[in-house]
Design a protein around this motif. Structure first.
Motif, PDB file in Angstrom:
ATOM      1  N   PRO A 256       0.418  -1.592  -0.145  1.00  0.00           N
ATOM      2  CA  PRO A 256      -0.374   0.195  -0.055  1.00  0.00           C
ATOM      3  C   PRO A 256       0.612   1.144   0.101  1.00  0.00           C
ATOM      4  O   PRO A 256       0.951   1.866  -0.795  1.00  0.00           O
ATOM      5  CB  PRO A 256      -0.780  -0.294   1.027  1.00  0.00           C
ATOM      6  CG  PRO A 256      -0.558  -1.225   1.651  1.00  0.00           C
ATOM      7  CD  PRO A 256       0.494  -2.217   1.250  1.00  0.00           C
ATOM      8  N   GLN A 257       1.617   1.371   0.588  1.00  0.00           N
ATOM      9  CA  GLN A 257       2.620   3.111   1.212  1.00  0.00           C
ATOM     10  C   GLN A 257       3.414   2.749  -0.280  1.00  0.00           C
ATOM     11  O   GLN A 257       3.624   3.697  -0.745  1.00  0.00           O
ATOM     12  CB  GLN A 257       3.913   2.516   1.583  1.00  0.00           C
ATOM     13  CG  GLN A 257       4.505   3.505   1.926  1.00  0.00           C
ATOM     14  CD  GLN A 257       5.295   3.365   3.142  1.00  0.00           C
ATOM     15  OE1 GLN A 257       5.651   2.148   3.943  1.00  0.00           O
ATOM     16  NE2 GLN A 257       6.652   3.986   3.316  1.00  0.00           N
ATOM     17  N   ASP A 258       4.181   1.778  -0.732  1.00  0.00           N
ATOM     18  CA  ASP A 258       4.859   1.857  -2.244  1.00  0.00           C
ATOM     19  C   ASP A 258       3.710   2.251  -3.425  1.00  0.00           C
ATOM     20  O   ASP A 258       4.178   3.201  -4.563  1.00  0.00           O
ATOM     21  CB  ASP A 258       5.680   1.105  -2.540  1.00  0.00           C
ATOM     22  CG  ASP A 258       6.582   0.643  -2.225  1.00  0.00           C
ATOM     23  OD1 ASP A 258       7.335   1.457  -1.606  1.00  0.00           O
ATOM     24  OD2 ASP A 258       7.595  -0.147  -2.435  1.00  0.00           O
ATOM     25  N   THR A 259       2.485   1.773  -3.635  1.00  0.00           N
ATOM     26  CA  THR A 259       1.503   2.055  -3.917  1.00  0.00           C
ATOM     27  C   THR A 259       1.399   3.702  -4.331  1.00  0.00           C
ATOM     28  O   THR A 259       1.149   3.982  -5.429  1.00  0.00           O
ATOM     29  CB  THR A 259       0.370   1.332  -3.981  1.00  0.00           C
ATOM     30  OG1 THR A 259       0.586  -0.239  -4.023  1.00  0.00           O
ATOM     31  CG2 THR A 259      -1.029   1.103  -5.690  1.00  0.00           C
ATOM     32  N   TYR A 260       0.944   4.084  -2.678  1.00  0.00           N
ATOM     33  CA  TYR A 260       0.835   5.237  -2.842  1.00  0.00           C
ATOM     34  C   TYR A 260       1.700   6.454  -3.404  1.00  0.00           C
ATOM     35  O   TYR A 260       1.450   6.820  -3.984  1.00  0.00           O
ATOM     36  CB  TYR A 260       0.092   5.524  -1.542  1.00  0.00           C
ATOM     37  CG  TYR A 260       0.087   7.174  -1.169  1.00  0.00           C
ATOM     38  CD1 TYR A 260      -1.897   6.934  -1.687  1.00  0.00           C
ATOM     39  CD2 TYR A 260       0.473   8.044  -0.546  1.00  0.00           C
ATOM     40  CE1 TYR A 260      -2.604   8.819  -1.239  1.00  0.00           C
ATOM     41  CE2 TYR A 260       0.277   9.213  -0.521  1.00  0.00           C
ATOM     42  CZ  TYR A 260      -1.425   9.321  -0.640  1.00  0.00           C
ATOM     43  OH  TYR A 260      -1.585  11.424  -0.608  1.00  0.00           O
ATOM     44  N   GLN A 261       2.842   5.691  -2.567  1.00  0.00           N
ATOM     45  CA  GLN A 261       3.918   6.985  -2.682  1.00  0.00           C
ATOM     46  C   GLN A 261       4.690   7.074  -4.302  1.00  0.00           C
ATOM     47  O   GLN A 261       5.150   8.189  -5.282  1.00  0.00           O
ATOM     48  CB  GLN A 261       5.307   6.734  -1.750  1.00  0.00           C
ATOM     49  CG  GLN A 261       4.395   7.366  -0.902  1.00  0.00           C
ATOM     50  CD  GLN A 261       5.636   6.484   0.349  1.00  0.00           C
ATOM     51  OE1 GLN A 261       6.690   5.537  -0.170  1.00  0.00           O
ATOM     52  NE2 GLN A 261       5.394   7.316   1.671  1.00  0.00           N
ATOM     53  N   LYS A 262       4.223   5.384  -4.860  1.00  0.00           N
ATOM     54  CA  LYS A 262       5.068   5.302  -6.191  1.00  0.00           C
ATOM     55  C   LYS A 262       3.408   4.766  -7.545  1.00  0.00           C
ATOM     56  O   LYS A 262       4.383   3.636  -7.794  1.00  0.00           O
ATOM     57  CB  LYS A 262       6.193   4.717  -6.085  1.00  0.00           C
ATOM     58  CG  LYS A 262       7.222   5.895  -5.809  1.00  0.00           C
ATOM     59  CD  LYS A 262       8.813   5.106  -5.440  1.00  0.00           C
ATOM     60  CE  LYS A 262       8.505   3.314  -4.418  1.00  0.00           C
ATOM     61  NZ  LYS A 262       9.581   2.954  -4.647  1.00  0.00           N
ATOM     62  N   PRO A 263       2.746   5.633  -7.952  1.00  0.00           N
ATOM     63  CA  PRO A 263       1.669   4.815  -8.388  1.00  0.00           C
ATOM     64  C   PRO A 263       3.001   5.152 -10.322  1.00  0.00           C
ATOM     65  O   PRO A 263       2.827   6.058 -10.347  1.00  0.00           O
ATOM     66  CB  PRO A 263       0.872   6.062  -8.162  1.00  0.00           C
ATOM     67  CG  PRO A 263       1.449   7.180  -7.841  1.00  0.00           C
ATOM     68  CD  PRO A 263       2.443   7.100  -7.121  1.00  0.00           C
ATOM     69  N   LYS A 264       2.016   3.296 -10.825  1.00  0.00           N
ATOM     70  CA  LYS A 264       2.918   3.184 -12.023  1.00  0.00           C
ATOM     71  C   LYS A 264       1.803   4.350 -13.223  1.00  0.00           C
ATOM     72  O   LYS A 264       2.394   4.295 -14.063  1.00  0.00           O
ATOM     73  CB  LYS A 264       2.778   1.603 -12.475  1.00  0.00           C
ATOM     74  CG  LYS A 264       3.493   0.753 -11.440  1.00  0.00           C
ATOM     75  CD  LYS A 264       4.331  -0.473 -12.216  1.00  0.00           C
ATOM     76  CE  LYS A 264       4.947  -1.401 -11.016  1.00  0.00           C
ATOM     77  NZ  LYS A 264       4.916  -2.792 -11.562  1.00  0.00           N
ATOM     78  N   ASN A 265       1.016   4.817 -12.821  1.00  0.00           N
ATOM     79  CA  ASN A 265       0.437   5.368 -14.007  1.00  0.00           C
ATOM     80  C   ASN A 265      -0.616   6.517 -13.453  1.00  0.00           C
ATOM     81  O   ASN A 265      -1.269   6.433 -12.018  1.00  0.00           O
ATOM     82  CB  ASN A 265      -0.332   4.542 -15.135  1.00  0.00           C
ATOM     83  CG  ASN A 265      -1.206   3.249 -14.583  1.00  0.00           C
ATOM     84  OD1 ASN A 265      -2.227   3.741 -13.745  1.00  0.00           O
ATOM     85  ND2 ASN A 265      -1.126   2.467 -14.660  1.00  0.00           N
ATOM     86  N   LEU A 266      -1.522   7.161 -14.390  1.00  0.00           N
ATOM     87  CA  LEU A 266      -2.436   7.884 -13.678  1.00  0.00           C
ATOM     88  C   LEU A 266      -3.885   7.734 -13.062  1.00  0.00           C
ATOM     89  O   LEU A 266      -3.896   8.341 -12.167  1.00  0.00           O
ATOM     90  CB  LEU A 266      -2.826   8.796 -14.862  1.00  0.00           C
ATOM     91  CG  LEU A 266      -3.793  10.573 -14.050  1.00  0.00           C
ATOM     92  CD1 LEU A 266      -3.007  11.047 -13.699  1.00  0.00           C
ATOM     93  CD2 LEU A 266      -3.618  12.061 -15.666  1.00  0.00           C
ATOM     94  N   ALA A 267      -4.101   6.606 -13.624  1.00  0.00           N
ATOM     95  CA  ALA A 267      -5.393   5.357 -13.310  1.00  0.00           C
ATOM     96  C   ALA A 267      -4.786   4.889 -12.101  1.00  0.00           C
ATOM     97  O   ALA A 267      -5.673   5.256 -10.907  1.00  0.00           O
ATOM     98  CB  ALA A 267      -5.418   4.773 -14.238  1.00  0.00           C
TER      99      ALA A 267
END
Length: 368
Positions: free
Chosen positions: A242-253
Motif C-alpha cells: 500500500p505504501q509504495d502504491t501510494y507513493q509511487k503509483p505506476k500510472n495516472l489511473a
C-alpha cells in the motif's frame, strides 16, 4: 531455528530471514474472464504469499468481484490459469469445483442463515468434525471474533458489525487455505468499516490464513492489506505494498484511485525545475528536455496556502468543512481547477482569492 517472532510474520518475510524459498499460496497467470463476448478481466497476473493479506481496489465495474469469483470457482476462465498451493484449480481445461478448493468466502450481504443461532451458523461448515472438536472450534472462534456470550442469539438480534464477524468466523471454521472477502464492510458506516478492517486483519493474522479483500474504499485497503492490487478497466494496474502504491503509483489511473487530486499541465524549464499554473516546482527532470510539456497529478495535500515568493493567486470556487481540515476547490488564472486540503485555520469563502504554492507533484507522461 525460527524464533516465535518469525512465526508470526507473513511467509514472504520469513523467506528473507531464513533464506529458504517460499512458493506462493496463490498464483494467477495471464488470466482472462468474459461475460459472453465482453472481456471483464484481461491479462491479470499476481502472486500471493502464504500469510499475506491483499486488497483489490478499484471503481465499480473494474473487474474486482469477477476476479474474486474466478479464484473461488464461480467464474470460468477463458485464458491463463489460477494455482492454489502449486495446483492448477482453474484454466480453460481445468475447473476444480468450488466446494473442493478449500477456499472460504465472505459475501457482501453476510449470507447468514436466519433460522440458525450464531453458534450453528459458525459450525455449519464443520459438521463432519467430531462433536467435541466442533464445539471447541466454535467456541474458540466466538472468542476470536469477540462474540463470546452471543452464541445462542440469532442474526437478526445482532448489529451489522457483529453479523460480519459471524460470517467471518463461519468462513474460518474449516481452516481454509485461502479466504476471499467481497466488499465485506460496504453495508457499515465509515467509522465502523475502518475499525472492522483493522480487526479483520488482526483475526486473519491470529488464524494465519492468507486472504484477498475486495473493496472500493482506499482507506480500508491501506489498513487491511500487505499487498494492494489496483484494477482499472479489467486490468491489474499495480500489485505492490500500500505504501509504495501510494507513493509511487505506476500510472495516472492508479494515482487517481489511491488518492484525491487534480491534473494540471507543466513545462520543463531546466534541470529539476518545472513551471506549472501553481508556480514553479522543484522535481527531477532527468528524463525530459527543456521545453517538454508534462501532465502532472497534484494531490490535495501537496498544495499549501499563504504568502510565499513563488505563490500564485487562486479563486475559491467551493468550500467544504471537514473538521480539522477544509476541502477547497480553486480556479487558477489559466482556467484550470485544483483541489486542496488546507488547515481549518485558513479562512476563505467562495469568491475569495488566496495565494497558493505547490510543494510536489507526480509526473506520468509528456506531450511534446
Amino acid at each position: 531455528m525460527i524464533s516465535n517472532y518469525t512465526r508470526t510474520l507473513p511467509e514472504v518475510f520469513k523467506s528473507q530471514i531464513t533464506g529458504k524459498p517460499v512458493h506462493p499460496i496463490l498464483s494467477i497467470e495471464n488470466l482472462q474472464c468474459r461475460y459472453g463476448e465482453q472481456v471483464v478481466i484481461e491479462s491479470v497476473s499476481l502472486a500471493l504469499q502464504a500469510g499475506e493479506i491483499a486488497c483489490l481496489l478499484g471503481p465499480s465495474g473494474c473487474g474486482k468481484t469477477t476476479l474474486l469469483h474466478a479464484i473461488a470457482g464461480f467464474q470460468p476462465v477463458v485464458t491463463g490459469n489460477i494455482q492454489l498451493s502449486g495446483e492448477v484449480i482453474s484454466s480453460p481445461k481445468v475447473k476444480v469445483p468450488a466446494e473442493q478448493r478449500k477456499i472460504g468466502v465472505v459475501f457482501q450481504d453476510y449470507a447468514l442463515f436466519p433460522h440458525l443461532t450464531v453458534e450453528q451458523n459458525i459450525a455449519f461448515g464443520i459438521q463432519s468434525m467430531p462433536k467435541g472438536q466442533r464445539q471447541s472450534r466454535t467456541q474458540s472462534l466466538l472468542q476470536l471474533v469477540r462474540l463470546k456470550g452471543f452464541g445462542q442469539q440469532y442474526p437478526h438480534q445482532l448489529s451489522g458489525g457483529q453479523q460480519q464477524r459471524v460470517a467471518l468466523a463461519r468462513a474460518l471454521a474449516p481452516h481454509p487455505k485461502l479466504l476471499l472477502l467481497d466488499e465485506p464492510f460496504s453495508n457499515l458506516d465509515t467509522e465502523l468499516r475502518r475499525s472492522l478492517a483493522a480487526e479483520v486483519r488482526h483475526i486473519l493474522r491470529e488464524e494465519k490464513i492468507p486472504a484477498i479483500i475486495v473493496t472500493h474504499d482506499r482507506h480500508e485497503a491501506f489498513i487491511a492489506g500487505d499487498k494492494l492490487g489496483v484494477l482499472s478497466q479489467g486490468q491489474l494496474q499495480q500489485w505492490d505494498s500500500p505504501q509504495d502504491t501510494y507513493q509511487k503509483p505506476k500510472n495516472l489511473a492508479v494515482a487517481r484511485i489511491v488518492s484525491e487530486g487534480s491534473i494540471i499541465s507543466g513545462t520543463v524549464l531546466g534541470k529539476d525545475l518545472i513551471s506549472t499554473p501553481l508556480g514553479e516546482v522543484n522535481m527531477p527532470t532527468a528524463a525530459y528536455e527543456s521545453g517538454d510539456r508534462l501532465e502532472l497529478f497534484v494531490r490535495s495535500e501537496d498544495i499549501a496556502a499563504g504568502e510565499h515568493p513563488g505563490a500564485v493567486m487562486a479563486q475559491v470556487v467551493e468550500k467544504n468543512f471537514l473538521g480539522n481540515q477544509v476541502s477547497y476547490r480553486f480556479q487558477l488564472a489559466a482556467g484550470e481547477t485544483v483541489e486542496a486540503a488546507l488547515n481549518a485555520n485558513v479562512q476563505a469563502a467562495p469568491g475569495d482569492k488566496l495565494p497558493l504554492r505547490l510543494s510536489s507533484a507526480l509526473v506520468f507522461d509528456q506531450a511534446r
